[in-house]
Design an enzyme around this catalytic site. Structure first.
Site, short mmCIF file in Angstrom:
data_model
loop_
_atom_site.label_atom_id
_atom_site.label_comp_id
_atom_site.label_asym_id
_atom_site.label_seq_id
_atom_site.Cartn_x
_atom_site.Cartn_y
_atom_site.Cartn_z
N LEU A 19 0.93 -1.05 -0.03
CA LEU A 19 0.02 -0.18 -0.15
C LEU A 19 1.08 1.08 0.10
CD1 LEU A 19 -2.91 -0.81 2.57
CD2 LEU A 19 -2.77 -0.95 0.35
N GLY A 20 2.14 1.16 0.08
CA GLY A 20 3.13 2.23 0.39
C GLY A 20 3.06 2.69 1.68
N LYS A 21 3.08 1.85 2.62
CA LYS A 21 3.21 1.95 4.27
C LYS A 21 4.58 2.76 4.37
CE LYS A 21 2.37 -1.50 5.99
NZ LYS A 21 3.56 -2.36 6.78
N LEU A 23 6.27 4.54 2.24
CA LEU A 23 6.33 6.00 1.62
C LEU A 23 5.33 6.89 2.50
CD1 LEU A 23 5.50 5.81 -2.24
CD2 LEU A 23 7.25 7.00 -1.22
N PRO A 193 -13.91 -3.57 4.16
CA PRO A 193 -12.22 -4.21 4.47
C PRO A 193 -11.70 -3.29 5.77
CG PRO A 193 -12.55 -4.14 2.16
CD PRO A 193 -13.90 -3.25 2.86
N LYS A 226 -18.30 7.19 7.50
CA LYS A 226 -18.53 6.02 7.97
C LYS A 226 -17.43 5.27 8.55
CE LYS A 226 -20.71 2.28 5.20
NZ LYS A 226 -21.09 2.06 3.97
N CYS A 386 29.70 0.21 -9.72
CA CYS A 386 30.15 -0.97 -8.99
C CYS A 386 30.61 -2.12 -10.23
CB CYS A 386 29.24 -1.60 -8.17
SG CYS A 386 29.83 -2.58 -6.87
N GLY A 388 29.38 -2.03 -13.14
CA GLY A 388 29.68 -1.14 -14.13
C GLY A 388 31.03 -0.49 -14.18
N GLN A 390 33.62 -2.30 -12.92
CA GLN A 390 34.67 -3.26 -13.23
C GLN A 390 34.54 -3.79 -14.80
OE1 GLN A 390 33.04 -6.15 -10.30
NE2 GLN A 390 33.90 -4.98 -8.67
N HIS A 511 28.21 2.94 -4.54
CA HIS A 511 26.93 3.13 -4.88
C HIS A 511 26.42 4.43 -4.82
CE1 HIS A 511 25.93 -1.09 -6.32
NE2 HIS A 511 26.81 -1.60 -5.27
N GLU A 513 24.03 6.08 -5.81
CA GLU A 513 22.31 6.16 -5.79
C GLU A 513 21.88 6.09 -4.29
OE1 GLU A 513 24.22 3.43 -6.93
OE2 GLU A 513 23.17 1.74 -6.70
N1 GLN Z 1 29.71 -8.54 -8.38
C1 GLN Z 1 30.49 -7.62 -8.14
C2 GLN Z 1 31.36 -7.85 -6.86
O1 GLN Z 1 30.76 -8.31 -5.95
C3 GLN Z 1 29.93 -6.20 -8.15
C4 GLN Z 1 28.65 -6.21 -7.03
C5 GLN Z 1 28.06 -4.82 -7.38
O2 GLN Z 1 27.81 -4.52 -8.39
N2 GLN Z 1 27.42 -4.23 -6.28
O3 GLN Z 1 32.44 -7.18 -6.54
#
Ligand code: GLN
Length: 541
Positions: A19-21, A23, A193, A226, A386, A388, A390, A511, A513
């Site tokens: 339900l997006g709890k 969020l 419900p 209600k 990551c 990407g 390598q 990462h 992100e």
């Molecule tokens: N599989 C790679 C590693 O273990 C890359 C991991 C990843 O991209 N999070 O280093």
């Protein structure tokens, strides 16, 4: 001066899951923090896995990583994106962790031979962890995973009931989020419900003071009245959460209805009005794009949907900052394998930027390498995260540095292992324990793209991987034109690579992100999106 009482909000969900709890919890947190309250958040997960690190991302969505290296539920990602908080291990626990602790205590004889039971031993351990999460805040917002009525949730519901009794019910607010389904045949939304779900809660001794109704269309006042009447909740404490095309509108919609105001009134807290202007700006930019860019995300097909929540969000933050609309094109890496340069070019013809996200295992990696080669050779912006990074290293080693047998130890024991396991990060340590997890420092070299992006030399970013760049190959790669623009000095590990002759080609071992917020977008994402827009412009010149 009397010590102010700590306050607690517990959010439960009813009728259906998804339900997006998370969020809703994050949106409430965002508003209360903007009111100047020192908040914290806690996600309690009723599953028995000790952490989500070993759960399949396709089943459970992304694993979110905190600075202190906890592998947590993806809801923590929402929590961080909607607030200024940096979360830690304390902000998420699972039934598995609770039982593990209780069983360890029992083995150590800590219960003095008593019969160890769900009540009070499991519930006490849950309450201990709630207190731990609330240590440094004025108000803790705790979300119980799952749906009321699940067997797994019961110990949590009993724990929060006891908790309210322990700290004084005036300091606790129970919010129940329920689905109000639309029944096509009847042509109406149904309140039954929701009533049953609240009845279930009440039978467990929990009396929600506030209800949030989730629906895919507007709910008329008759239904609100209600539900208020039959659930014994004040009408002004029943709110709506309708489907939104952008998650960052949820806090604004709550605020418009006065939800945060009612929370502070119910908890007897005096606060200022929240300043939501940074969120409004995000929504404005999202709704008034200047143009669209097409980003190709190359991954294993099964991983692409839902398992990259933070990545999708970070990309959209980058787009909002540039006032652009994103068109994410998911490209199945395996479909690029063995294709001629012409075929690849025609498949990626409308792509303005290529991104290879994190991933595990060999499947699809040759296709990703093909996409990276195409981006490198054609001046298409490339962003590798990551795995990407390598794979970008492997591609460069093979095609630019004459190391034709370049590969990663993750895929092969033979060949030129330009990517390899570090001691202690071994193949058999596949249980998650041997990963490089959490925040590590990175030092950025001046006069590089990375320095231009970050504008500083010292950064800290989050990791989740086992393999590392093999330093034995660095000299050959550098001599062939690769720039190592970021390293971790302490461990002597490569963190960022780039190609100075390319308009925008960057890979990072971490990462980024995980640290992007809508109103504080991560510079790697804003600059990548900016570069893709420039690429698009250059195509039409
Ligand atoms: N599989 C790679 C590693 O273990 C890359 C991991 C990843 O991209 N999070 O280093």
């Amino acid at each position: 001066m009397a010590k102010k009482n700590k306050k607690y909000i517990f959010i439960t969900g009813g009728v259906a899951s998804s339900l997006g709890k998370g969020l809703a919890a994050a949106s409430i947190a965002s508003l209360l923090e903007r009111r100047g309250i020192k908040i914290n958040l806690l996600k309690m997960d009723p599953y028995i896995n000790v952490d989500p690190g070993t759960m399949s991302p396709t089943q459970h969505g992304e694993v979110f990583v905190t600075d202190d290296g906890a592998e947590t539920d993806l809801d923590l990602g929402h929590y961080e994106r909607f607030t200024t908080l940096t979360l830690s291990k304390k902000n998420n626990f699972t039934t598995g962790q609770v039982y593990l602790q209780v069983i360890e205590n029992e083995r150590e004889g800590k219960y003095l031979g008593k019969t160890v039971q769900v009540v009070p031993h499991i519930t006490n351990e849950i309450k201990r962890r709630i207190n731990l999460a609330a240590e440094d805040c004025e108000l803790l917002i705790g979300e119980i995973g799952g749906t009321v009525g699940d067997i797994e949730s019961q110990p949590y519901l009993e724990s929060i009931r006891q908790f309210a009794h322990d700290v004084g019910t005036e300091n606790v607010l129970f919010i129940h989020l329920v689905l109000v389904p639309y029944i096509e045949a009847a042509g109406e939304l149904k309140s039954k419900p929701a009533q049953h779900s609240v009845k279930e809660l009440r039978s467990l001794g929990l009396f929600p003071q506030m209800i949030i109704l989730r629906a895919d269309r507007d709910i008329d006042e008759g239904i609100v009245e209600k539900i208020a009447l039959f659930c014994n909740v004040k009408k002004q404490n029943v709110f709506k959460s309708l489907d939104q095309n952008l998650i960052y509108k949820v806090p604004l919609a709550f605020n418009k209805q006065g939800l945060d105001q009612r929370i502070t009134e119910e908890l007897g807290m005096w606060t200022t009005n929240p300043n939501t202007s940074s969120l409004e700006k995000v929504v404005y930019n999202a709704e008034n794009p200047r143009d669209t860019v097409n980003i190709g995300i190359v991954g294993k097909y099964t991983e692409l949907i839902e398992s990259y929540k933070s990545l999708d969000e970070a990309l959209s933050h980058g787009a909002f900052a540039n006032q652009l609309k994103l068109n994410l094109v998911y490209i199945d890496a395996e479909e690029l394998e063995g294709k001629s340069a012409n075929d690849v070019a025609s498949k990626l013809k409308d792509i303005h930027g290529v991104l290879v996200p994190g991933g595990f295992g060999e499947r699809g990696t040759e296709g990703k390498i093909t996409a990276i080669k195409h981006a490198r050779e054609n001046n298409i912006p490339y962003f590798g995260i990551c795995l990407g990074l390598q794979l970008a290293m492997i591609e460069f080693a093979r095609n630019c540095a004459g190391i034709s047998a370049a590969t990663s130890e993750e895929f092969s024991e033979n060949g030129d292992l330009v990517i390899h396991y570090m001691p202690g990060q071994t193949r058999d340590g596949s249980k998650g324990a041997s990963m490089r997890l959490g925040a590590y420092d990175c030092e950025i070299k001046k006069k590089t793209l990375a320095y231009k992006i970050y504008g500083k030399t010292q950064i800290s970013e989050r990791h989740r991987h086992r393999l590392e760049v093999n330093n034995d190959y660095l000299e050959r790669l550098q001599n062939s034109g690769m720039e190592i623009s970021g390293i971790n000095k302490e461990l002597n590990l490569v963190e960022i690579i780039e190609l100075p002759t390319h308009p925008y080609f960057i890979g990072c071992q971490y990462h980024p992100e995980f640290k992007s917020k809508p109103d504080l977008p991560h510079p790697l994402f804003t600059t990548f999106i900016e570069a893709t827009y420039q690429r698009k412009g250059s195509l039409h010149e």
